[in-house]
Each structure stands twice: as structure tokens, then as C-alpha cells.
Design a protein around this motif. Structure first.
Motif, PDB file in Angstrom:
ATOM      1  N   ARG A  97      32.507  33.933  38.435  1.00 30.96           N
ATOM      2  CA  ARG A  97      33.248  35.207  38.322  1.00 30.96           C
ATOM      3  C   ARG A  97      34.703  35.000  38.705  1.00 30.96           C
ATOM      4  NH1 ARG A  97      32.967  39.661  42.641  1.00 30.96           N
ATOM      5  NH2 ARG A  97      32.062  37.926  43.774  1.00 30.96           N
ATOM      6  N   PHE A 111      38.104  37.541  39.594  1.00 29.25           N
ATOM      7  CA  PHE A 111      38.728  38.867  39.675  1.00 29.25           C
ATOM      8  C   PHE A 111      40.126  38.714  40.247  1.00 29.25           C
ATOM      9  CE2 PHE A 111      38.307  39.695  44.250  1.00 29.25           C
ATOM     10  CZ  PHE A 111      37.218  38.903  44.621  1.00 29.25           C
ATOM     11  N   LEU A 161      43.724  40.857  42.031  1.00 31.90           N
ATOM     12  CA  LEU A 161      44.395  42.030  42.587  1.00 31.90           C
ATOM     13  C   LEU A 161      45.832  42.014  42.109  1.00 31.90           C
ATOM     14  CD1 LEU A 161      43.214  41.575  46.293  1.00 31.90           C
ATOM     15  CD2 LEU A 161      42.310  43.234  44.657  1.00 31.90           C
ATOM     16  N   ARG A 178      44.060  44.392  51.884  1.00 36.82           N
ATOM     17  CA  ARG A 178      42.844  44.328  51.064  1.00 36.82           C
ATOM     18  C   ARG A 178      41.820  43.459  51.776  1.00 36.82           C
ATOM     19  NH1 ARG A 178      42.706  46.985  45.898  1.00 36.82           N
ATOM     20  NH2 ARG A 178      40.569  46.304  46.239  1.00 36.82           N
ATOM     21  N   GLY A 179      40.651  43.356  51.182  1.00 37.75           N
ATOM     22  CA  GLY A 179      39.582  42.592  51.814  1.00 37.75           C
ATOM     23  C   GLY A 179      38.945  43.439  52.900  1.00 37.75           C
ATOM     24  N   HIS A 220      36.120  42.316  54.756  1.00 38.04           N
ATOM     25  CA  HIS A 220      34.687  42.094  54.638  1.00 38.04           C
ATOM     26  C   HIS A 220      34.410  40.586  54.696  1.00 38.04           C
ATOM     27  CE1 HIS A 220      36.075  42.005  50.360  1.00 38.04           C
ATOM     28  NE2 HIS A 220      35.416  40.862  50.424  1.00 38.04           N
ATOM     29  N   TYR A 224      29.017  39.601  41.021  1.00 38.17           N
ATOM     30  CA  TYR A 224      29.230  40.679  41.994  1.00 38.17           C
ATOM     31  C   TYR A 224      27.895  41.248  42.439  1.00 38.17           C
ATOM     32  CZ  TYR A 224      30.384  45.174  43.950  1.00 38.17           C
ATOM     33  OH  TYR A 224      30.469  46.248  44.793  1.00 38.17           O
ATOM     34  N   TYR A 253      27.809  41.589  50.589  1.00 41.68           N
ATOM     35  CA  TYR A 253      28.957  41.950  51.444  1.00 41.68           C
ATOM     36  C   TYR A 253      28.505  42.332  52.851  1.00 41.68           C
ATOM     37  CZ  TYR A 253      32.315  42.458  47.552  1.00 41.68           C
ATOM     38  OH  TYR A 253      33.158  42.252  46.492  1.00 41.68           O
ATOM     39  N   ARG A 275      30.403  44.592  55.413  1.00 40.96           N
ATOM     40  CA  ARG A 275      31.619  45.420  55.440  1.00 40.96           C
ATOM     41  C   ARG A 275      31.876  46.044  56.807  1.00 40.96           C
ATOM     42  NH1 ARG A 275      34.107  46.098  50.514  1.00 40.96           N
ATOM     43  NH2 ARG A 275      32.844  45.823  48.626  1.00 40.96           N
TER      44      ARG A 275
HETATM   45  P1  TYD Z   1      36.464  45.223  47.383  1.00 39.04           P
HETATM   46  O1  TYD Z   1      35.647  43.976  47.426  1.00 39.04           O
HETATM   47  O2  TYD Z   1      36.271  46.197  48.489  1.00 39.04           O
HETATM   48  O3  TYD Z   1      38.022  44.877  47.264  1.00 39.04           O
HETATM   49  P2  TYD Z   1      38.952  43.918  48.141  1.00 39.04           P
HETATM   50  O4  TYD Z   1      38.092  43.042  48.952  1.00 39.04           O
HETATM   51  O5  TYD Z   1      39.734  43.154  47.146  1.00 39.04           O
HETATM   52  O6  TYD Z   1      39.861  44.766  48.943  1.00 39.04           O
HETATM   53  O7  TYD Z   1      36.189  45.917  45.991  1.00 39.04           O
HETATM   54  C1  TYD Z   1      36.804  47.134  45.613  1.00 39.04           C
HETATM   55  C2  TYD Z   1      35.900  47.839  44.626  1.00 39.04           C
HETATM   56  O8  TYD Z   1      35.739  47.045  43.450  1.00 39.04           O
HETATM   57  C3  TYD Z   1      34.505  48.084  45.193  1.00 39.04           C
HETATM   58  O9  TYD Z   1      34.100  49.377  44.766  1.00 39.04           O
HETATM   59  C4  TYD Z   1      33.650  47.053  44.505  1.00 39.04           C
HETATM   60  C5  TYD Z   1      34.358  46.817  43.182  1.00 39.04           C
HETATM   61  N1  TYD Z   1      34.166  45.436  42.687  1.00 39.04           N
HETATM   62  C6  TYD Z   1      33.397  45.205  41.567  1.00 39.04           C
HETATM   63  O10 TYD Z   1      32.825  46.133  40.974  1.00 39.04           O
HETATM   64  N2  TYD Z   1      33.237  43.921  41.122  1.00 39.04           N
HETATM   65  C7  TYD Z   1      33.830  42.862  41.742  1.00 39.04           C
HETATM   66  O11 TYD Z   1      33.664  41.701  41.308  1.00 39.04           O
HETATM   67  C8  TYD Z   1      34.639  43.119  42.901  1.00 39.04           C
HETATM   68  C9  TYD Z   1      35.322  41.998  43.632  1.00 39.04           C
HETATM   69  C10 TYD Z   1      34.789  44.417  43.343  1.00 39.04           C
END
Ligand code: TYD
Length: 141
Positions: free
Chosen positions: A37, A39, A41, A50-51, A53, A118, A123, A125
Motif C-alpha cells: 500500500r 498513501f 499526506l 499527523r499520526g 498512533h 489498511y 492501529y 490509537r
Molecule cells: P490516520 O491513519 O489517522 O492518519 P494519519 O496517521 O496520517 O494522521 O488516517 C486518517 C483517516 O484516513 C482515517 O479515517 C483512516 C483513513 N485511512 C484509510 O482509509 N486508509 C489508509 O490507508 C489510511 C492510512 C488511512
């Protein structure tokens, strides 16, 4: 794979070219895991964090594709701050580290490559829960 059980900066091969540089990430080579995967930001406000977790099993490789930001990793006992500011340097984050990203520069892009799809159940959190789980046997730095 033992040597990849700690957080570390990994240099991504760079093919320098006056027309523009090229870097390549290949699974099990540049990143020591199969790629499942990606992703990223972007449009992150300057004062944003951010993050916040940790993961049970997901391995991640994080790159500042553009601009810069800091990553704070915490194993439940101590924390280290890493600055990512080059598109050819990535931070390997094994599972078991609480991560927070801050100090985003304008226009920065944080790309994350992971070895798991995902899954919200991967997680952790809640920081107190993370600390209770990890602090007795913290992951190494
Ligand atoms: P989150 O992991 O909390 O963001 P970050 O750690 O970057 O601050 O994810 C934010 C939102 O996005 C949360 O509702 C879950 C969703 N998400 C997905 O649907 N798929 C993914 O691969 C990721 C990383 C997040």
C-alpha cells in the motif's frame, strides 16, 4: 531482516541527471518488505500534527517527497526526532513505535509505503494503551 527491526534512515538510489534526478524504490531491495500500500499526506497546514498512533504489525517506509517535516518515534520509554527533507532519504518505521509528524513545510508531501493493506484493527490509537503494551519490553532504537 534482523537489521531492519530498528527505525533507520535508508538512502534511496538516485540516478542523477542534468535533466532532473530520478529515484527508485523497489520492494525487498530499497524497502526490506513486500509493498502492499502507498498513501500520502499533502496540503498539510503548517501547524498541523499527523499520526498519533502505532501499529501492531504494519511496517512503514516514510519519505518527504517534497519539502520537509519531522517524525517523532516513541517506543513507550524514549523518543527520537527525525527530520525528513530529501526525496532520496526514507525512514523505516517497524511496528511498535508511536509516530507523530509535525513541522510540515509549505507544499510538503509525506509518502508512506507499507507492507499491509489498511486495517483499522492494526492501529493502537490510545497512547496509554500503547505505553502499557510496549514499555515493559520496548522496541529498540
Ligand atoms: P490516520 O491513519 O489517522 O492518519 P494519519 O496517521 O496520517 O494522521 O488516517 C486518517 C483517516 O484516513 C482515517 O479515517 C483512516 C483513513 N485511512 C484509510 O482509509 N486508509 C489508509 O490507508 C489510511 C492510512 C488511512
Amino acid at each position: 531482516m534482523e537489521k531492519f527491526s530498528k527505525p533507520q534512515i535508508i538512502e534511496i538510489p538516485k540516478i542523477a541527471d542534468p535533466r532532473g534526478n530520478l529515484s527508485v524504490i523497489q520492494e525487498k531491495d530499497t524497502v526490506p518488505f513486500p509493498i502492499s500500500r502507498i498513501f500520502y499526506l499533502y496540503d498539510v497546514p503548517a501547524d498541523s500534527s499527523r499520526g498519533g498512533h502505532a501499529h501492531h504489525i504494519d511496517n512503514q517506509f516514510m519519505i518527504a517527497l517534497a519539502g520537509s517535516f519531522d517524525v517523532v518515534l516513541d517506543n513507550g520509554r524514549e523518543s527520537h526526532r527525525y527530520t525528513l527533507n530529501r526525496p532520496y532519504l526514507g525512514l523505516l518505521i517497524p511496528p511498535g513505535y508511536w509516530r507523530t509528524m509535525d513541522n510540515f513545510s509549505a507544499g510538503s508531501v509525506c509518502m508512506v509505503i507499507t507492507d499491509q493493506p489498511y486495517d483499522e484493527s492494526d492501529y493502537i490509537r490510545d497512547y496509554d494503551e500503547f505505553k502499557a503494551l510496549m514499555a515493559p519490553n520496548p522496541k529498540p532504537f
